[in-house]
Design a protein around this motif. Structure first.
Motif, short mmCIF file in Angstrom:
data_model
loop_
_atom_site.label_atom_id
_atom_site.label_comp_id
_atom_site.label_asym_id
_atom_site.label_seq_id
_atom_site.Cartn_x
_atom_site.Cartn_y
_atom_site.Cartn_z
N MET A 1 14.74 -14.43 -60.01
CA MET A 1 14.62 -12.98 -60.52
C MET A 1 16.01 -12.50 -60.99
O MET A 1 17.01 -12.81 -60.07
CB MET A 1 14.11 -12.17 -59.22
N GLU A 2 15.99 -11.82 -62.07
CA GLU A 2 17.49 -11.24 -62.40
C GLU A 2 18.08 -10.19 -61.42
O GLU A 2 17.25 -9.44 -60.82
CB GLU A 2 17.29 -10.53 -63.83
N GLN A 3 19.31 -10.47 -61.50
CA GLN A 3 20.03 -9.36 -60.73
C GLN A 3 19.86 -7.97 -60.61
O GLN A 3 19.71 -7.31 -59.85
CB GLN A 3 21.60 -9.88 -60.67
N GLU A 4 19.95 -7.57 -61.89
CA GLU A 4 19.63 -6.04 -61.99
C GLU A 4 18.30 -5.62 -61.58
O GLU A 4 18.18 -4.47 -60.96
CB GLU A 4 19.61 -5.95 -63.73
N THR A 5 17.31 -6.44 -61.78
CA THR A 5 16.02 -6.24 -61.32
C THR A 5 15.87 -6.26 -59.69
O THR A 5 15.28 -5.49 -59.07
CB THR A 5 14.89 -7.33 -61.75
N TYR A 6 16.45 -7.27 -59.14
CA TYR A 6 16.71 -7.28 -57.71
C TYR A 6 17.39 -5.96 -57.05
O TYR A 6 16.78 -5.22 -56.14
CB TYR A 6 17.25 -8.39 -57.27
#
Length: 77
Positions: free
Chosen positions: A1-6
């Motif tokens: 999962m992308e860091q921004e989404t996380y």
């Protein structure tokens, strides 16, 4: 999962809990982070936060109060 989404999910406790209860969404977001808005809509439906669901709940509460008032009036007579 992308860091921004996380990080976004960490900030929104309701969405974080939704993902924990529906792990398929973790997989969907890992593959396509653009589905975050779709997940938000699904979470709103899951938690009953859509406008039609809120209106239905308010209507049920009004009916309950009306019933209680009618019952209180019946005991008064």
């Amino acid at each position: 999962m992308e860091q921004e989404t996380y990080y976004f999910l960490e900030q929104r406790q309701d969405l974080w809990n939704f993902i924990r209860k529906n792990p398929d969404w973790y997989r969907y977001l890992s593959r396509d982070a653009n589905r975050i808005e779709e997940m938000e809509q699904t979470a709103k439906q899951f938690y009953g936060k859509t406008i039609p669901q809120r209106l239905e709940k308010a209507q049920q509460n009004i009916q309950l109060v009306s019933l209680i008032i009618d019952m209180a009036g019946a005991f008064k007579d």
